[in-house]
Design a protein around this motif. Structure first.
Motif, short mmCIF file in Angstrom:
data_model
loop_
_atom_site.label_atom_id
_atom_site.label_comp_id
_atom_site.label_asym_id
_atom_site.label_seq_id
_atom_site.Cartn_x
_atom_site.Cartn_y
_atom_site.Cartn_z
N CYS A 31 0.85 -1.19 0.00
CA CYS A 31 0.00 0.00 0.00
C CYS A 31 0.89 1.24 0.00
N CYS A 77 -7.40 -3.29 -1.42
CA CYS A 77 -6.72 -3.50 -0.13
C CYS A 77 -7.53 -2.95 1.04
N CYS A 82 -4.65 4.53 0.66
CA CYS A 82 -3.72 3.93 -0.31
C CYS A 82 -3.89 4.56 -1.69
N HIS A 87 -3.78 -1.27 -6.55
CA HIS A 87 -4.82 -1.59 -5.56
C HIS A 87 -6.14 -0.88 -5.86
ZN ZN Z 1 -3.33 -0.58 -0.99
#
Ligand code: ZN
Length: 162
Positions: A31, A77, A82, A87
């Motif tokens: 992340c 995630c 993030c 992601h």
């Molecule tokens: Zn992430």
């Protein structure tokens, strides 16, 4: 009705540089946490051409060259701060709500063993003992100040309290 998203402006090289400087980029699959201002949901906020935009949307835009328009940019995630494009995915608001329900968001706060936890038990212990403000600690650990407050008021991570 939910608020409509503003179209994302074209970013100059300097703006892209400034945007990237606010992301803690780590390994390609980690992340990448936004280290500047966040909204109440923990998403990074950034000002472009005088208007606020959600940082994950800008990260998605820069990576794909596509403005998500009125769709939400979601996190695989489950970490609102993030900004790793790997992601991020783009879905309708309904998709996002389904995803949230499927993942059982509340469970994410129960403890470190659950894959969605973004704080370790050691970090939570440190937060409990720290004299610093919830805003400072939220920025330090990449979570919203609401999460820090919930830890302090024993609403989450209860098992770590004596
Ligand atoms: Zn992430």
């Amino acid at each position: 009705m939910p608020q409509a998203y503003r179209p994302l402006p074209k970013l100059s090289d300097a703006e892209v540089e400034r945007f990237r400087s606010k992301i803690n980029m780590r390994g390609v699959d980690d992340c990448w946490l936004w280290i500047a201002a966040r909204d109440e949901g923990g998403r990074g906020m950034t000002r472009l051409s005088g208007r606020l935009h959600k940082a994950p949307r800008v990260a998605y835009f820069l990576a794909t060259r596509r403005d998500p328009g009125q769709r939400d940019v979601c996190h695989t995630c489950d970490t609102p701060a993030c900004c790793n494009p790997k992601h991020l995915w783009c879905g309708t608001r309904a998709d996002n709500n389904d995803d949230r329900d499927a993942k059982g968001h509340q469970i994410a706060h129960r403890g470190e063993k659950h894959g969605n936890a973004i704080l370790t038990e050691r970090q939570v212990q440190t937060i409990l003992q720290s004299p610093y403000s919830i805003v400072y600690l939220g920025q330090k650990y990449g979570v919203s100040h609401v999460t820090i407050s919930a830890i302090r008021h024993k609403r989450i991570w209860k098992h770590l309290h004596a």
